[in-house]
Design a protein around this motif. Sequence first.
Motif, PDB file in Angstrom:
ATOM      1  N   MET A  82       0.827  -1.201   0.000  1.00 35.46           N
ATOM      2  CA  MET A  82       0.000   0.000   0.000  1.00 35.46           C
ATOM      3  C   MET A  82       0.869   1.263   0.000  1.00 35.46           C
ATOM      4  O   MET A  82       0.393   2.351  -0.314  1.00 35.46           O
ATOM      5  CB  MET A  82      -0.912   0.004   1.232  1.00 35.46           C
ATOM      6  CG  MET A  82      -1.912  -1.136   1.306  1.00 35.46           C
ATOM      7  SD  MET A  82      -3.317  -0.918   0.186  1.00 35.46           S
ATOM      8  CE  MET A  82      -4.313   0.266   1.121  1.00 35.46           C
ATOM      9  N   PHE A 131      -7.530  -2.635   1.388  1.00 34.77           N
ATOM     10  CA  PHE A 131      -6.706  -3.394   0.444  1.00 34.77           C
ATOM     11  C   PHE A 131      -7.466  -3.610  -0.860  1.00 34.77           C
ATOM     12  O   PHE A 131      -6.948  -3.386  -1.955  1.00 34.77           O
ATOM     13  CB  PHE A 131      -6.339  -4.769   1.016  1.00 34.77           C
ATOM     14  CG  PHE A 131      -5.260  -4.752   2.069  1.00 34.77           C
ATOM     15  CD1 PHE A 131      -4.580  -3.585   2.393  1.00 34.77           C
ATOM     16  CD2 PHE A 131      -4.916  -5.914   2.743  1.00 34.77           C
ATOM     17  CE1 PHE A 131      -3.585  -3.571   3.362  1.00 34.77           C
ATOM     18  CE2 PHE A 131      -3.927  -5.919   3.711  1.00 34.77           C
ATOM     19  CZ  PHE A 131      -3.259  -4.755   4.027  1.00 34.77           C
ATOM     20  N   HIS A 134      -7.942  -0.694  -3.011  1.00 36.94           N
ATOM     21  CA  HIS A 134      -6.658  -0.270  -3.597  1.00 36.94           C
ATOM     22  C   HIS A 134      -6.320  -1.108  -4.833  1.00 36.94           C
ATOM     23  O   HIS A 134      -5.908  -0.574  -5.860  1.00 36.94           O
ATOM     24  CB  HIS A 134      -5.550  -0.412  -2.546  1.00 36.94           C
ATOM     25  CG  HIS A 134      -4.191   0.004  -3.014  1.00 36.94           C
ATOM     26  ND1 HIS A 134      -3.812   1.320  -3.110  1.00 36.94           N
ATOM     27  CD2 HIS A 134      -3.126  -0.725  -3.426  1.00 36.94           C
ATOM     28  CE1 HIS A 134      -2.571   1.384  -3.555  1.00 36.94           C
ATOM     29  NE2 HIS A 134      -2.131   0.161  -3.756  1.00 36.94           N
TER      30      HIS A 134
END
Length: 242
Positions: A82, A131, A134
């Motif tokens: 990330m 997550f 993303h």
Amino acid sequence: MITLKFYVLQPLVAAVFLAVCSCAPSTPKEAYQQKYGASTVSTVEEYRRQVAQHPDRELVDLRAYLPDAAFDVVYATAENFMGTPVYKSPGAYLRKPAAEALRAVQAELAEMGYGLKIWDAYRPYRVTVEFYEHVLDSTFAASPYTGSKHNRGCAVDLTLIDKSTGEELAMPTPFDEFTTRAHVGFSDLPEEVLRNRELLIKAMANHGFSVYADEWWHFDFHDWEQYELVDLEFEELESVSF
Ligand SMILES: [Zn+2]
């Protein structure tokens, strides 16, 4: 008079509407829970109630259960896929039976001169949402519609270390390298790497953990279906004592 009535009534109507309509999310947590429809344990009170009834549901601190293990919780740092910390602190928790099983794995490995390095364990459901939003792919990031076994406190990401040096053993990829080399069937690797991967998978399997085929470092505890998704931060878990 008509104008006055309008000004008096409008806030009243709005207040009544808001009181009756509970559909509008008021917090980010409610917003993503509504979006994905996953049912989670999301308050400390609910978690405390469940553990009081079922002590095995306690999420225990792995540092206490595995004092000889190494920890490198990369999601508490910017050194992860990330590129930013997603945890406020480097917590590492598992449900009690999974932690006990991992302790047995460590004892077995210690006899051979090896130890465990933990990269991640219980993960708040919030992070699974982050997550997924993303990467927008559910091969390497669990779908928030179903949640991750990490959210159930029943999955752990880890590798082997040499007990005498603390060095990681050679493995097919670094943690979270989302390539075909991470697949447990990938075999174009040095003998030593194949042996290390096999050793880890076998030691974990001996105590109830099965490897996730796309990620050699990810293991699910066999009883994961018994446990609900949890959306509490490490700091909230720390605030609860039993
Ligand atoms: Zn994992």
